[in-house]
Design a protein around this motif. Structure first.
Motif, short mmCIF file in Angstrom:
data_model
loop_
_atom_site.label_atom_id
_atom_site.label_comp_id
_atom_site.label_asym_id
_atom_site.label_seq_id
_atom_site.Cartn_x
_atom_site.Cartn_y
_atom_site.Cartn_z
N THR A 14 0.83 -1.21 0.00
CA THR A 14 0.00 0.00 0.00
C THR A 14 0.86 1.26 0.00
O THR A 14 0.56 2.22 -0.72
N ILE A 15 1.92 1.25 0.79
CA ILE A 15 2.82 2.40 0.83
C ILE A 15 3.42 2.67 -0.55
O ILE A 15 3.44 3.81 -1.03
N LYS A 18 0.81 4.01 -2.98
CA LYS A 18 0.46 5.40 -2.67
C LYS A 18 1.56 6.37 -3.12
O LYS A 18 1.28 7.43 -3.68
N ASP A 22 1.29 9.40 -5.93
CA ASP A 22 1.65 10.79 -5.65
C ASP A 22 2.76 11.33 -6.54
O ASP A 22 2.94 12.53 -6.64
N ASN A 23 3.52 10.42 -7.13
CA ASN A 23 4.72 10.88 -7.83
C ASN A 23 4.86 10.45 -9.30
O ASN A 23 5.91 10.64 -9.89
N VAL A 92 -5.66 2.09 -0.14
CA VAL A 92 -5.48 3.22 0.77
C VAL A 92 -6.72 3.42 1.62
O VAL A 92 -6.62 3.62 2.83
N PRO B 110 -0.53 14.51 -4.10
CA PRO B 110 0.34 14.52 -5.27
C PRO B 110 0.97 15.89 -5.49
O PRO B 110 0.30 16.91 -5.30
N THR B 112 2.46 16.36 -8.53
CA THR B 112 2.10 16.47 -9.94
C THR B 112 0.60 16.18 -10.06
O THR B 112 0.14 15.15 -9.59
#
Lengths: 113, 113
Positions: A14-15, A18, A22-23, A92, B110, B112
């Motif tokens: 999960t980490i 996530k 986000d990236n 999440v 995020p 981005t």
DNA sequence: CAAAGATACATAAGAAAATTATGTATTTGA
DNA sequence: TCAAATACATAATTTTCTTATGTATCTTTG
């Protein structure tokens, strides 16, 4: 203080998902460093745990990869696939929900004494 | 909805210790039922997971046991030892702390789009 | 400029902890 | 009376992580 490794069990996937959400794209080593930073060294993902996890995510079709060369050194970037994005939302929110439940469990006060 | 079993991994021992701290003495089957109740069926501890855990807690000196007979049926009660009480505090606060960290990790937005 | 440490991947052996399956036996409720 | 619930236990398997090892490049520092 570093969290006992048993706590990380079950949350690693999960980490990673996530972070990728986000990236957009990240490579393995970067993930270990980012988690270390974000948790002030309290969660340290080992390579022996991370790489097999990334490979599993790939073979499940949740991430795609692209290889880049930095000089002569290889770097393998991971990105979420569409199904990976859905899976991330599921995972999440399940984890967030689970933590609420655990918080409740751990807050219960003794009946006796 | 039942939490995926991987989430429970690593928290089982803490859950059991905390329940014993709240209830002075409990027996195995009672623990499974209590957790089921308290979590509205979302966490179901299986016997195959629970009994080995209880035995491990006992051999670590964290709990003591006493056997009672209800009719002809045996019932084995578990209670926290003094070191078990300390361990419970440690484990519960570590888990609470861990959950704060995870909450933070999962809340990151995020950069981005 | 050599050596140490950081960057970057990977895999294999072993350990830990749960799942699944099985077993025994008693009690309760339909 | 028969199924479901109560109550324990353990063994085989699976999953997942740790620890160890391996390769190779790049950077920093004495």
């Amino acid at each position: 203080m570093i969290y006992s490794s048993e706590l990380i069990k079950g949350t690693l996937k999960t980490i990673v998902l996530k972070l990728l959400a986000d990236n957009k794209k990240m490579y393995g080593y970067e993930i270990t460093q980012r988690v270390k930073e974000l948790t002030f060294d309290r969660i340290q993902i080992t390579e022996g745990a991370l790489y097999p996890t990334l490979h599993a995510l790939e073979s499940d079709g949740l991430v795609t990869t692209e290889t880049e060369y930095i000089g002569k050194r290889v770097r393998k970037y991971y990105s979420l696939s569409p199904s990976g994005k859905n899976k991330t939302k599921e995972k999440v929110s399940e984890l967030a929900d689970f933590m609420e439940t655990m918080k409740f469990l751990l807050d219960i006060k003794p009946k006796t004494a």
